[in-house]
Design an enzyme around this catalytic site. Structure first.
Site, PDB file in Angstrom:
ATOM      1  N   CYS A 182     -80.274 -90.747 -35.113  1.00 34.41           N
ATOM      2  CA  CYS A 182     -79.020 -90.834 -34.314  1.00 34.41           C
ATOM      3  C   CYS A 182     -78.258 -89.568 -34.502  1.00 34.41           C
ATOM      4  O   CYS A 182     -77.792 -89.013 -35.242  1.00 34.41           O
ATOM      5  CB  CYS A 182     -78.149 -91.762 -34.788  1.00 34.41           C
ATOM      6  SG  CYS A 182     -78.758 -93.428 -34.747  1.00 34.41           S
ATOM      7  N   CYS A 227     -71.158 -85.948 -33.024  1.00 32.87           N
ATOM      8  CA  CYS A 227     -72.295 -85.972 -32.193  1.00 32.87           C
ATOM      9  C   CYS A 227     -72.606 -84.600 -31.748  1.00 32.87           C
ATOM     10  O   CYS A 227     -71.903 -83.938 -30.931  1.00 32.87           O
ATOM     11  CB  CYS A 227     -72.089 -87.018 -30.910  1.00 32.87           C
ATOM     12  SG  CYS A 227     -73.474 -87.054 -29.741  1.00 32.87           S
ATOM     13  N   SER A 229     -69.826 -98.295 -29.489  1.00 36.99           N
ATOM     14  CA  SER A 229     -69.535 -97.305 -30.286  1.00 36.99           C
ATOM     15  C   SER A 229     -68.250 -97.054 -30.879  1.00 36.99           C
ATOM     16  O   SER A 229     -67.384 -96.485 -30.247  1.00 36.99           O
ATOM     17  CB  SER A 229     -70.097 -95.839 -29.982  1.00 36.99           C
ATOM     18  OG  SER A 229     -71.556 -95.942 -29.873  1.00 36.99           O
ATOM     19  N   CYS A 246     -67.785 -86.223 -28.448  1.00 35.02           N
ATOM     20  CA  CYS A 246     -67.145 -86.984 -29.794  1.00 35.02           C
ATOM     21  C   CYS A 246     -67.474 -85.861 -30.746  1.00 35.02           C
ATOM     22  O   CYS A 246     -68.542 -85.233 -30.721  1.00 35.02           O
ATOM     23  CB  CYS A 246     -68.262 -88.131 -30.079  1.00 35.02           C
ATOM     24  SG  CYS A 246     -68.011 -89.561 -29.001  1.00 35.02           S
ATOM     25  N   GLU A 254     -73.931 -90.708 -22.073  1.00 37.62           N
ATOM     26  CA  GLU A 254     -73.121 -91.601 -21.984  1.00 37.62           C
ATOM     27  C   GLU A 254     -73.672 -92.804 -20.820  1.00 37.62           C
ATOM     28  O   GLU A 254     -73.319 -92.363 -19.643  1.00 37.62           O
ATOM     29  CB  GLU A 254     -71.735 -91.609 -21.830  1.00 37.62           C
ATOM     30  CG  GLU A 254     -70.851 -92.752 -21.553  1.00 37.62           C
ATOM     31  CD  GLU A 254     -71.143 -93.731 -22.641  1.00 37.62           C
ATOM     32  OE1 GLU A 254     -70.887 -93.845 -23.762  1.00 37.62           O
ATOM     33  OE2 GLU A 254     -71.234 -94.812 -21.870  1.00 37.62           O
ATOM     34  N   CYS A 260     -85.842 -94.867 -27.682  1.00 34.46           N
ATOM     35  CA  CYS A 260     -84.496 -94.448 -27.694  1.00 34.46           C
ATOM     36  C   CYS A 260     -84.430 -93.278 -26.328  1.00 34.46           C
ATOM     37  O   CYS A 260     -85.228 -92.261 -26.474  1.00 34.46           O
ATOM     38  CB  CYS A 260     -84.249 -93.861 -28.938  1.00 34.46           C
ATOM     39  SG  CYS A 260     -82.565 -93.113 -28.893  1.00 34.46           S
ATOM     40  N   HIS A 288     -66.509 -96.818 -34.526  1.00 34.42           N
ATOM     41  CA  HIS A 288     -66.192 -95.579 -35.294  1.00 34.42           C
ATOM     42  C   HIS A 288     -65.006 -95.528 -35.924  1.00 34.42           C
ATOM     43  O   HIS A 288     -64.661 -94.715 -36.623  1.00 34.42           O
ATOM     44  CB  HIS A 288     -66.473 -94.411 -34.598  1.00 34.42           C
ATOM     45  CG  HIS A 288     -68.042 -94.135 -33.905  1.00 34.42           C
ATOM     46  ND1 HIS A 288     -69.192 -94.653 -34.752  1.00 34.42           N
ATOM     47  CD2 HIS A 288     -68.403 -93.948 -32.664  1.00 34.42           C
ATOM     48  CE1 HIS A 288     -70.157 -94.441 -33.666  1.00 34.42           C
ATOM     49  NE2 HIS A 288     -69.496 -94.029 -32.726  1.00 34.42           N
ATOM     50  N   CYS A 312     -73.484 -84.580 -22.628  1.00 33.97           N
ATOM     51  CA  CYS A 312     -72.582 -85.628 -22.593  1.00 33.97           C
ATOM     52  C   CYS A 312     -71.135 -85.128 -22.417  1.00 33.97           C
ATOM     53  O   CYS A 312     -70.880 -84.336 -23.237  1.00 33.97           O
ATOM     54  CB  CYS A 312     -72.754 -86.543 -23.918  1.00 33.97           C
ATOM     55  SG  CYS A 312     -71.610 -87.802 -23.651  1.00 33.97           S
ATOM     56  N   GLU A 338     -84.192 -85.415 -24.947  1.00 41.08           N
ATOM     57  CA  GLU A 338     -85.230 -85.888 -25.735  1.00 41.08           C
ATOM     58  C   GLU A 338     -85.303 -87.603 -25.889  1.00 41.08           C
ATOM     59  O   GLU A 338     -84.382 -88.328 -25.445  1.00 41.08           O
ATOM     60  CB  GLU A 338     -84.486 -85.579 -27.404  1.00 41.08           C
ATOM     61  CG  GLU A 338     -84.686 -83.984 -27.726  1.00 41.08           C
ATOM     62  CD  GLU A 338     -83.987 -83.553 -28.847  1.00 41.08           C
ATOM     63  OE1 GLU A 338     -84.559 -82.460 -29.275  1.00 41.08           O
ATOM     64  OE2 GLU A 338     -83.098 -84.333 -29.573  1.00 41.08           O
ATOM     65  N   ASN A 385     -75.477 -88.206 -39.342  1.00 36.93           N
ATOM     66  CA  ASN A 385     -76.398 -87.320 -39.762  1.00 36.93           C
ATOM     67  C   ASN A 385     -75.630 -85.950 -39.383  1.00 36.93           C
ATOM     68  O   ASN A 385     -75.327 -85.654 -38.195  1.00 36.93           O
ATOM     69  CB  ASN A 385     -77.580 -87.525 -38.573  1.00 36.93           C
ATOM     70  CG  ASN A 385     -78.316 -88.523 -38.867  1.00 36.93           C
ATOM     71  OD1 ASN A 385     -78.945 -88.602 -40.303  1.00 36.93           O
ATOM     72  ND2 ASN A 385     -78.437 -89.839 -38.170  1.00 36.93           N
TER      73      ASN A 385
HETATM   74  N1  SAH Z   1     -73.257 -92.431 -25.459  1.00 35.66           N
HETATM   75  C1  SAH Z   1     -73.701 -93.483 -26.184  1.00 35.66           C
HETATM   76  C2  SAH Z   1     -75.089 -93.593 -26.576  1.00 35.66           C
HETATM   77  C3  SAH Z   1     -75.582 -92.357 -27.203  1.00 35.66           C
HETATM   78  S1  SAH Z   1     -75.257 -92.053 -28.693  1.00 35.66           S
HETATM   79  C4  SAH Z   1     -72.754 -93.866 -27.375  1.00 35.66           C
HETATM   80  O1  SAH Z   1     -71.951 -93.173 -27.812  1.00 35.66           O
HETATM   81  O2  SAH Z   1     -72.712 -95.191 -27.756  1.00 35.66           O
HETATM   82  C5  SAH Z   1     -75.902 -93.383 -29.746  1.00 35.66           C
HETATM   83  C6  SAH Z   1     -75.453 -93.641 -31.043  1.00 35.66           C
HETATM   84  O3  SAH Z   1     -75.554 -92.376 -31.918  1.00 35.66           O
HETATM   85  C7  SAH Z   1     -73.952 -94.011 -30.954  1.00 35.66           C
HETATM   86  O4  SAH Z   1     -73.476 -95.029 -31.749  1.00 35.66           O
HETATM   87  C8  SAH Z   1     -73.132 -92.669 -31.631  1.00 35.66           C
HETATM   88  O5  SAH Z   1     -71.902 -93.064 -31.905  1.00 35.66           O
HETATM   89  C9  SAH Z   1     -74.116 -92.422 -32.670  1.00 35.66           C
HETATM   90  N2  SAH Z   1     -74.419 -91.086 -33.121  1.00 35.66           N
HETATM   91  C10 SAH Z   1     -73.722 -90.017 -32.492  1.00 35.66           C
HETATM   92  N3  SAH Z   1     -73.862 -88.855 -33.302  1.00 35.66           N
HETATM   93  C11 SAH Z   1     -74.123 -89.142 -34.508  1.00 35.66           C
HETATM   94  C12 SAH Z   1     -74.459 -88.661 -35.706  1.00 35.66           C
HETATM   95  N4  SAH Z   1     -74.168 -87.329 -36.044  1.00 35.66           N
HETATM   96  N5  SAH Z   1     -74.963 -89.489 -36.827  1.00 35.66           N
HETATM   97  C13 SAH Z   1     -75.034 -90.637 -36.672  1.00 35.66           C
HETATM   98  N6  SAH Z   1     -75.006 -91.165 -35.516  1.00 35.66           N
HETATM   99  C14 SAH Z   1     -74.383 -90.533 -34.449  1.00 35.66           C
HETATM  100 FE1  SF4 Z   2     -71.611 -88.902 -25.673  1.00 33.78          FE
HETATM  101 FE2  SF4 Z   2     -72.381 -91.195 -27.235  1.00 33.78          FE
HETATM  102 FE3  SF4 Z   2     -72.274 -88.353 -28.117  1.00 33.78          FE
HETATM  103 FE4  SF4 Z   2     -70.292 -89.614 -27.730  1.00 33.78          FE
HETATM  104  S1  SF4 Z   2     -71.851 -90.246 -29.404  1.00 33.78           S
HETATM  105  S2  SF4 Z   2     -70.770 -87.465 -27.398  1.00 33.78           S
HETATM  106  S3  SF4 Z   2     -70.536 -90.678 -26.046  1.00 33.78           S
HETATM  107  S4  SF4 Z   2     -73.737 -89.356 -26.706  1.00 33.78           S
END
Ligand code: SAH
Ligand code: SF4
Length: 390
Positions: free
Chosen positions: A344, A120, A223, A117, A170, A106, A225, A113, A93, A301
Protein backbone atom coordinates in the site's frame (compact mmCIF):
# COMPACT_ATOMS: atom_id res chain seq x y z
CA UNK A 1 -5.65 4.51 -33.68
CA UNK A 2 -8.11 7.38 -33.80
CA UNK A 3 -11.54 6.46 -35.02
CA UNK A 4 -11.14 2.87 -33.89
CA UNK A 5 -13.35 2.30 -30.86
CA UNK A 6 -11.87 0.52 -27.84
CA UNK A 7 -14.48 -2.00 -26.71
CA UNK A 8 -12.99 -2.08 -23.21
CA UNK A 9 -14.52 1.39 -22.73
CA UNK A 10 -18.05 -0.05 -22.55
CA UNK A 11 -20.22 -1.67 -19.96
CA UNK A 12 -22.84 -4.00 -21.44
CA UNK A 13 -25.36 -1.21 -22.04
CA UNK A 14 -22.68 0.86 -23.73
CA UNK A 15 -21.66 -2.05 -25.93
CA UNK A 16 -25.30 -2.69 -26.83
CA UNK A 17 -25.64 0.95 -27.91
CA UNK A 18 -22.47 0.65 -29.98
CA UNK A 19 -23.70 -2.56 -31.63
CA UNK A 20 -27.01 -0.90 -32.35
CA UNK A 21 -25.15 1.76 -34.32
CA UNK A 22 -23.73 -1.07 -36.40
CA UNK A 23 -27.28 -2.37 -36.92
CA UNK A 24 -26.91 -5.30 -34.51
CA UNK A 25 -29.28 -6.59 -31.83
CA UNK A 26 -28.53 -6.55 -28.12
CA UNK A 27 -27.90 -10.28 -27.84
CA UNK A 28 -24.99 -9.83 -30.24
CA UNK A 29 -23.50 -7.34 -27.81
CA UNK A 30 -23.89 -9.87 -25.00
CA UNK A 31 -22.05 -12.49 -27.05
CA UNK A 32 -19.28 -10.06 -27.86
CA UNK A 33 -19.01 -8.92 -24.24
CA UNK A 34 -18.67 -12.54 -23.10
CA UNK A 35 -15.94 -13.24 -25.64
CA UNK A 36 -13.97 -10.25 -24.49
CA UNK A 37 -14.34 -10.48 -20.72
CA UNK A 38 -15.05 -14.12 -20.01
CA UNK A 39 -12.75 -15.63 -22.59
CA UNK A 40 -10.18 -12.86 -22.90
CA UNK A 41 -10.49 -12.77 -26.68
CA UNK A 42 -9.35 -9.76 -28.64
CA UNK A 43 -9.29 -11.19 -32.15
CA UNK A 44 -12.74 -10.94 -33.74
CA UNK A 45 -11.93 -13.80 -36.14
CA UNK A 46 -11.74 -16.08 -33.07
CA UNK A 47 -15.31 -15.28 -32.00
CA UNK A 48 -16.82 -18.23 -33.79
CA UNK A 49 -20.49 -17.80 -32.90
CA UNK A 50 -20.64 -14.19 -34.13
CA UNK A 51 -22.00 -13.75 -37.65
CA UNK A 52 -19.24 -13.26 -40.20
CA UNK A 53 -20.87 -10.00 -41.26
CA UNK A 54 -20.57 -8.61 -37.71
CA UNK A 55 -16.98 -9.77 -37.37
CA UNK A 56 -16.17 -7.93 -40.59
CA UNK A 57 -17.86 -4.76 -39.39
CA UNK A 58 -16.00 -4.91 -36.07
CA UNK A 59 -12.66 -5.52 -37.74
CA UNK A 60 -12.74 -2.07 -39.29
CA UNK A 61 -14.40 -0.11 -36.52
CA UNK A 62 -13.30 -1.51 -33.19
CA UNK A 63 -10.59 -3.18 -31.18
CA UNK A 64 -9.89 -4.56 -27.73
CA UNK A 65 -7.04 -2.29 -26.75
CA UNK A 66 -4.72 -3.68 -24.09
CA UNK A 67 -2.37 -1.57 -22.00
CA UNK A 68 1.32 -1.89 -22.78
CA UNK A 69 3.13 -3.81 -20.04
CA UNK A 70 6.25 -1.83 -19.16
CA UNK A 71 7.42 -4.27 -16.51
CA UNK A 72 6.40 -7.13 -14.29
CA UNK A 73 7.80 -8.01 -10.89
CA UNK A 74 7.00 -11.06 -8.80
CA UNK A 75 7.45 -11.05 -5.04
CA UNK A 76 8.66 -14.00 -3.02
CA UNK A 77 5.18 -14.14 -1.43
CA UNK A 78 3.41 -14.61 -4.79
CA UNK A 79 2.38 -10.97 -5.22
CA UNK A 80 2.81 -9.74 -8.80
CA UNK A 81 3.08 -6.10 -9.79
CA UNK A 82 2.68 -4.80 -13.32
CA UNK A 83 3.64 -1.38 -14.52
CA UNK A 84 1.50 -0.32 -17.48
CA UNK A 85 2.58 2.42 -19.83
CA UNK A 86 -0.44 4.67 -20.45
CA UNK A 87 1.36 7.07 -22.78
CA UNK A 88 2.60 10.63 -22.41
CA UNK A 89 5.31 9.57 -19.98
CA UNK A 90 2.79 8.17 -17.50
CA UNK A 91 2.68 4.67 -16.10
CA UNK A 92 0.31 3.10 -13.57
CA UNK A 93 0.62 0.06 -11.38
CA UNK A 94 -1.61 -2.94 -10.78
CA UNK A 95 -0.98 -5.56 -8.12
CA UNK A 96 -2.18 -9.15 -7.81
CA UNK A 97 -2.27 -10.53 -4.28
CA UNK A 98 -2.94 -14.28 -4.03
CA UNK A 99 -4.30 -15.77 -0.83
CA UNK A 100 -5.50 -19.29 0.00
CA UNK A 101 -9.15 -18.58 -0.63
CA UNK A 102 -9.07 -15.64 -3.02
CA UNK A 103 -7.12 -13.64 -5.56
CA UNK A 104 -7.26 -9.88 -5.15
CA UNK A 105 -6.39 -7.33 -7.81
CA UNK A 106 -5.47 -3.84 -6.70
CA UNK A 107 -6.42 -1.50 -9.55
CA UNK A 108 -5.38 2.08 -10.35
CA UNK A 109 -7.88 4.78 -11.30
CA UNK A 110 -5.65 7.76 -12.15
CA UNK A 111 -2.13 8.56 -13.30
CA UNK A 112 -1.07 10.20 -10.04
CA UNK A 113 -3.48 11.72 -7.57
CA UNK A 114 -4.52 15.28 -6.82
CA UNK A 115 -5.40 14.76 -3.15
CA UNK A 116 -1.79 14.89 -2.00
CA UNK A 117 -1.82 12.88 1.22
CA UNK A 118 1.40 13.27 3.17
CA UNK A 119 2.06 9.59 3.64
CA UNK A 120 1.34 8.43 0.08
CA UNK A 121 3.97 8.13 -2.59
CA UNK A 122 1.39 8.42 -5.39
CA UNK A 123 0.24 11.68 -3.80
CA UNK A 124 3.80 12.97 -3.71
CA UNK A 125 4.09 12.43 -7.45
CA UNK A 126 1.30 14.85 -8.27
CA UNK A 127 -1.45 14.36 -10.79
CA UNK A 128 -1.39 13.84 -14.53
CA UNK A 129 -4.76 12.58 -15.69
CA UNK A 130 -7.75 10.36 -15.12
CA UNK A 131 -7.66 6.87 -16.58
CA UNK A 132 -10.48 6.05 -18.98
CA UNK A 133 -12.94 3.23 -18.30
CA UNK A 134 -11.04 1.17 -20.89
CA UNK A 135 -7.75 1.72 -19.07
CA UNK A 136 -9.27 0.72 -15.73
CA UNK A 137 -10.93 -2.37 -17.20
CA UNK A 138 -7.80 -3.29 -19.19
CA UNK A 139 -5.92 -3.86 -15.92
CA UNK A 140 -8.44 -6.54 -14.91
CA UNK A 141 -8.82 -7.94 -18.43
CA UNK A 142 -5.07 -8.41 -18.75
CA UNK A 143 -4.46 -9.74 -15.24
CA UNK A 144 -7.36 -12.20 -15.25
CA UNK A 145 -6.55 -13.80 -18.58
CA UNK A 146 -2.80 -13.66 -18.17
CA UNK A 147 -3.04 -15.34 -14.76
CA UNK A 148 -5.43 -18.04 -15.98
CA UNK A 149 -2.82 -19.08 -18.52
CA UNK A 150 0.12 -18.64 -16.21
CA UNK A 151 -1.45 -20.52 -13.30
CA UNK A 152 -2.89 -23.11 -15.68
CA UNK A 153 -6.37 -22.76 -14.24
CA UNK A 154 -9.05 -25.20 -15.38
CA UNK A 155 -11.71 -23.80 -17.70
CA UNK A 156 -14.18 -21.57 -15.91
CA UNK A 157 -12.00 -21.03 -12.84
CA UNK A 158 -11.22 -17.41 -12.05
CA UNK A 159 -7.87 -16.07 -11.03
CA UNK A 160 -9.31 -12.87 -9.59
CA UNK A 161 -12.16 -13.06 -7.10
CA UNK A 162 -11.81 -9.62 -5.54
CA UNK A 163 -11.02 -6.17 -6.86
CA UNK A 164 -9.92 -3.28 -4.66
CA UNK A 165 -9.71 0.22 -6.12
CA UNK A 166 -6.64 0.90 -3.98
CA UNK A 167 -3.96 1.40 -6.59
CA UNK A 168 -2.86 4.82 -7.79
CA UNK A 169 -5.41 7.59 -7.71
CA UNK A 170 -8.60 8.65 -5.97
CA UNK A 171 -11.37 6.63 -7.67
CA UNK A 172 -14.14 8.98 -6.61
CA UNK A 173 -12.37 11.87 -8.33
CA UNK A 174 -12.71 9.89 -11.57
CA UNK A 175 -16.30 8.84 -11.11
CA UNK A 176 -17.46 9.03 -14.75
CA UNK A 177 -14.87 6.45 -15.81
CA UNK A 178 -15.13 4.39 -12.63
CA UNK A 179 -18.85 3.67 -12.83
CA UNK A 180 -18.93 1.71 -16.14
CA UNK A 181 -15.74 -0.09 -15.07
CA UNK A 182 -17.46 -1.26 -11.87
CA UNK A 183 -20.41 -2.45 -13.94
CA UNK A 184 -18.12 -4.55 -16.15
CA UNK A 185 -16.61 -6.12 -13.02
CA UNK A 186 -20.04 -6.98 -11.59
CA UNK A 187 -21.82 -8.05 -14.78
CA UNK A 188 -22.61 -11.76 -14.97
CA UNK A 189 -21.63 -11.63 -18.63
CA UNK A 190 -18.39 -9.88 -17.62
CA UNK A 191 -16.32 -10.85 -14.57
CA UNK A 192 -19.34 -11.70 -12.43
CA UNK A 193 -17.74 -10.43 -9.22
CA UNK A 194 -19.96 -10.08 -6.19
CA UNK A 195 -20.64 -6.52 -4.96
CA UNK A 196 -19.18 -7.53 -1.64
CA UNK A 197 -15.92 -8.42 -3.34
CA UNK A 198 -15.44 -5.18 -5.21
CA UNK A 199 -14.18 -2.42 -2.94
CA UNK A 200 -13.90 1.27 -3.68
CA UNK A 201 -11.42 2.97 -1.39
CA UNK A 202 -11.74 6.71 -0.97
CA UNK A 203 -10.09 9.50 0.94
CA UNK A 204 -13.59 10.90 1.44
CA UNK A 205 -15.15 12.60 -1.59
CA UNK A 206 -18.51 13.01 0.15
CA UNK A 207 -20.83 13.88 -2.80
CA UNK A 208 -19.47 10.97 -4.80
CA UNK A 209 -20.02 8.54 -1.93
CA UNK A 210 -23.70 9.46 -2.27
CA UNK A 211 -23.59 9.01 -6.03
CA UNK A 212 -21.98 5.59 -5.70
CA UNK A 213 -24.67 4.54 -3.23
CA UNK A 214 -27.36 5.46 -5.76
CA UNK A 215 -25.65 4.16 -8.90
CA UNK A 216 -23.68 1.09 -7.97
CA UNK A 217 -23.22 0.26 -4.28
CA UNK A 218 -20.16 -1.92 -3.70
CA UNK A 219 -18.05 -2.45 -0.58
CA UNK A 220 -16.66 0.87 0.69
CA UNK A 221 -13.35 1.55 2.38
CA UNK A 222 -12.70 5.01 3.74
CA UNK A 223 -9.18 6.21 4.41
CA UNK A 224 -9.58 7.88 7.78
CA UNK A 225 -6.03 8.05 9.22
CA UNK A 226 -6.82 10.56 11.96
CA UNK A 227 -9.31 10.91 14.82
CA UNK A 228 -9.83 14.67 14.55
CA UNK A 229 -10.08 17.37 11.91
CA UNK A 230 -6.85 19.30 12.63
CA UNK A 231 -4.71 16.20 12.17
CA UNK A 232 -6.74 14.87 9.24
CA UNK A 233 -6.58 18.29 7.55
CA UNK A 234 -2.84 17.91 7.59
CA UNK A 235 -2.60 14.26 6.53
CA UNK A 236 -5.44 14.13 3.98
CA UNK A 237 -5.87 17.67 2.59
CA UNK A 238 -9.32 16.82 1.19
CA UNK A 239 -10.52 16.88 4.79
CA UNK A 240 -10.49 20.69 4.65
CA UNK A 241 -13.33 20.41 2.17
CA UNK A 242 -15.23 17.48 3.66
CA UNK A 243 -14.57 17.23 7.38
CA UNK A 244 -14.88 14.11 9.51
CA UNK A 245 -18.47 14.71 10.71
CA UNK A 246 -19.67 15.16 7.14
CA UNK A 247 -17.72 12.11 6.02
CA UNK A 248 -19.15 9.87 8.74
CA UNK A 249 -22.67 11.04 7.91
CA UNK A 250 -22.06 10.05 4.27
CA UNK A 251 -20.82 6.63 5.47
CA UNK A 252 -24.10 6.09 7.30
CA UNK A 253 -26.14 7.09 4.27
CA UNK A 254 -24.07 4.69 2.19
CA UNK A 255 -24.77 1.81 4.54
CA UNK A 256 -28.49 1.99 3.77
CA UNK A 257 -27.76 0.48 0.37
CA UNK A 258 -24.33 -1.13 0.78
CA UNK A 259 -23.76 -4.84 0.14
CA UNK A 260 -21.92 -5.10 3.45
CA UNK A 261 -23.27 -3.79 6.72
CA UNK A 262 -20.11 -2.00 7.74
CA UNK A 263 -17.62 0.51 6.40
CA UNK A 264 -13.94 -0.39 6.50
CA UNK A 265 -11.86 2.44 7.89
CA UNK A 266 -8.29 2.33 6.77
CA UNK A 267 -5.82 3.85 9.16
CA UNK A 268 -2.19 4.16 8.18
CA UNK A 269 -0.03 3.91 11.32
CA UNK A 270 2.51 6.74 11.43
CA UNK A 271 5.06 6.79 14.20
CA UNK A 272 4.35 9.55 16.70
CA UNK A 273 1.72 11.15 14.48
CA UNK A 274 -1.54 9.22 14.79
CA UNK A 275 -0.63 6.11 16.76
CA UNK A 276 -1.03 7.08 20.44
CA UNK A 277 -3.49 5.15 22.65
CA UNK A 278 -5.18 8.47 23.34
CA UNK A 279 -5.88 8.82 19.63
CA UNK A 280 -7.39 5.32 19.57
CA UNK A 281 -9.73 6.45 22.35
CA UNK A 282 -10.62 9.52 20.32
CA UNK A 283 -11.51 7.23 17.41
CA UNK A 284 -13.76 5.15 19.63
CA UNK A 285 -15.70 8.25 20.68
CA UNK A 286 -16.06 9.12 17.01
CA UNK A 287 -17.46 5.85 15.71
CA UNK A 288 -18.78 3.60 18.48
CA UNK A 289 -22.57 3.35 18.31
CA UNK A 290 -22.42 5.88 15.48
CA UNK A 291 -21.05 4.16 12.37
CA UNK A 292 -21.04 0.37 11.94
CA UNK A 293 -17.42 -0.19 10.94
CA UNK A 294 -14.25 -2.19 11.05
CA UNK A 295 -10.77 -0.77 11.31
CA UNK A 296 -7.93 -1.93 9.17
CA UNK A 297 -4.64 -0.66 10.55
CA UNK A 298 -2.04 -0.40 7.80
CA UNK A 299 1.62 -0.31 8.79
CA UNK A 300 3.00 2.74 6.98
CA UNK A 301 5.24 1.89 4.07
CA UNK A 302 7.94 4.51 4.23
CA UNK A 303 9.49 6.42 1.36
CA UNK A 304 12.16 9.06 1.85
CA UNK A 305 10.32 12.24 0.79
CA UNK A 306 7.54 11.68 3.31
CA UNK A 307 9.72 12.37 6.35
CA UNK A 308 7.51 9.89 8.22
CA UNK A 309 8.22 6.61 9.96
CA UNK A 310 6.31 3.39 10.41
CA UNK A 311 4.86 2.84 13.88
CA UNK A 312 6.69 0.07 15.71
CA UNK A 313 4.82 -3.21 15.77
CA UNK A 314 3.99 -3.15 19.48
CA UNK A 315 2.58 0.33 19.18
CA UNK A 316 0.30 -0.82 16.36
CA UNK A 317 -0.79 -3.81 18.45
CA UNK A 318 -1.44 -1.61 21.49
CA UNK A 319 -3.53 0.73 19.34
CA UNK A 320 -5.48 -2.23 17.96
CA UNK A 321 -6.09 -3.51 21.50
CA UNK A 322 -7.60 -0.23 22.67
CA UNK A 323 -10.05 -0.35 19.77
CA UNK A 324 -10.82 -4.04 20.22
CA UNK A 325 -11.36 -3.69 23.97
CA UNK A 326 -14.02 -1.12 23.17
CA UNK A 327 -15.74 -3.59 20.84
CA UNK A 328 -14.51 -2.03 17.59
CA UNK A 329 -13.48 -4.82 15.22
CA UNK A 330 -9.89 -4.16 14.20
CA UNK A 331 -7.41 -5.99 12.04
CA UNK A 332 -3.80 -5.21 11.23
CA UNK A 333 -3.08 -5.51 7.55
CA UNK A 334 -0.38 -7.93 6.52
CA UNK A 335 2.11 -6.21 4.31
CA UNK A 336 2.39 -8.01 1.00
CA UNK A 337 4.82 -7.58 -1.82
CA UNK A 338 7.01 -5.03 -0.06
CA UNK A 339 10.16 -6.58 -1.55
CA UNK A 340 8.91 -5.31 -4.93
CA UNK A 341 7.46 -2.02 -3.62
CA UNK A 342 3.93 -3.29 -4.26
CA UNK A 343 2.61 -2.66 -0.76
CA UNK A 344 0.00 0.00 0.00
CA UNK A 345 1.14 3.47 -0.81
CA UNK A 346 4.33 2.31 -2.51
CA UNK A 347 2.74 2.43 -5.91
CA UNK A 348 4.54 5.22 -7.63
CA UNK A 349 4.38 4.39 -11.34
CA UNK A 350 5.49 7.36 -13.36
CA UNK A 351 3.57 10.58 -13.34
CA UNK A 352 4.07 13.68 -15.43
CA UNK A 353 2.70 16.08 -12.87
CA UNK A 354 0.51 18.67 -14.57
CA UNK A 355 -0.70 20.29 -11.39
CA UNK A 356 0.82 22.20 -8.55
CA UNK A 357 0.26 19.30 -6.20
CA UNK A 358 3.84 18.13 -6.20
CA UNK A 359 5.26 21.60 -5.63
CA UNK A 360 2.72 22.27 -2.90
CA UNK A 361 3.62 19.12 -1.03
CA UNK A 362 7.32 19.89 -1.32
CA UNK A 363 6.85 23.26 0.40
CA UNK A 364 4.69 22.03 3.25
CA UNK A 365 6.06 22.35 6.73
CA UNK A 366 6.96 19.12 8.48
CA UNK A 367 4.21 17.52 10.49
CA UNK A 368 3.99 18.14 14.21
CA UNK A 369 4.91 15.00 16.06
CA UNK A 370 2.52 14.38 18.94
CA UNK A 371 4.56 12.97 21.74
CA UNK A 372 3.22 14.87 24.71
CA UNK A 373 0.51 12.23 25.55
CA UNK A 374 -0.24 10.76 28.96
CA UNK A 375 2.03 8.75 31.21
CA UNK A 376 1.05 5.51 29.53
CA UNK A 377 1.88 7.06 26.21
CA UNK A 378 5.34 8.04 27.43
CA UNK A 379 5.95 4.51 28.61
CA UNK A 380 4.94 3.22 25.20
CA UNK A 381 7.44 5.54 23.63
CA UNK A 382 10.19 4.35 25.90
CA UNK A 383 9.36 0.78 24.94
CA UNK A 384 9.42 1.79 21.33
CA UNK A 385 12.90 3.18 21.56
CA UNK A 386 14.23 0.08 23.22
CA UNK A 387 12.70 -1.99 20.45
CA UNK A 388 14.28 0.22 17.81
CA UNK A 389 17.68 -0.01 19.42
CA UNK A 390 17.51 -3.74 19.90
N1 SAH B 1 -7.14 7.17 -3.06
C1 SAH B 1 -7.78 6.10 -2.40
C2 SAH B 1 -7.32 4.74 -2.84
C3 SAH B 1 -5.86 4.54 -3.11
S1 SAH B 1 -4.80 4.56 -1.73
C4 SAH B 1 -7.64 6.24 -0.90
O1 SAH B 1 -6.86 7.06 -0.44
O2 SAH B 1 -8.35 5.53 -0.19
C5 SAH B 1 -5.13 2.97 -0.98
C6 SAH B 1 -4.79 2.89 0.49
O3 SAH B 1 -3.37 2.92 0.71
C7 SAH B 1 -5.37 4.05 1.28
O4 SAH B 1 -5.99 3.62 2.47
C8 SAH B 1 -4.15 4.84 1.59
O5 SAH B 1 -4.36 5.63 2.69
C9 SAH B 1 -3.11 3.78 1.80
N2 SAH B 1 -1.74 4.30 1.73
C10 SAH B 1 -1.30 5.32 0.99
N3 SAH B 1 0.02 5.51 1.19
C11 SAH B 1 0.42 4.58 2.10
C12 SAH B 1 1.67 4.24 2.67
N4 SAH B 1 2.79 4.90 2.36
N5 SAH B 1 1.71 3.21 3.52
C13 SAH B 1 0.60 2.51 3.81
N6 SAH B 1 -0.62 2.78 3.30
C14 SAH B 1 -0.71 3.80 2.43
FE1 SF4 C 1 -4.49 9.97 -3.40
FE2 SF4 C 1 -5.29 7.93 -1.87
FE3 SF4 C 1 -2.68 8.55 -2.10
FE4 SF4 C 1 -4.32 10.16 -0.75
S1 SF4 C 1 -3.79 8.05 -0.21
S2 SF4 C 1 -2.77 10.80 -2.25
S3 SF4 C 1 -6.18 9.99 -1.94
S4 SF4 C 1 -3.99 7.82 -3.70
Amino acid sequence: MSGVVNLLEFDLDGLAAFCEQLGEKRFRATQLFRWIHQKGASDFAQMSDLAKSLRDKLAGAAEVRPLAVASEQASSDGTIKWLFDVGGGNAVETVFIPEDDRGTLCVSSQAGCAVGCRFCSTGHQGFSRNLSTGEIVAQLWFAEHHLRRRLNLPDGERAITNVVMMGMGEPLQNYAALLPALRVMLDDHGYGLSRRRVTVSTSGVVPMIDRLRDDCPVALAVSLHAPNDPLRDDLVPLNRKYGIAELLAACNRYLDRAPRDFITFEYCMLDGVNDAPEQARELIALVRHKVPCKFNLIPFNPFPESGLKRSPRERVMAFARVLQDAGVITTVRKTRGDDIDAACGQLAGEVQDRTRVKARIATRSPIRIHRQGDAQDKQDNAGTRQETNA
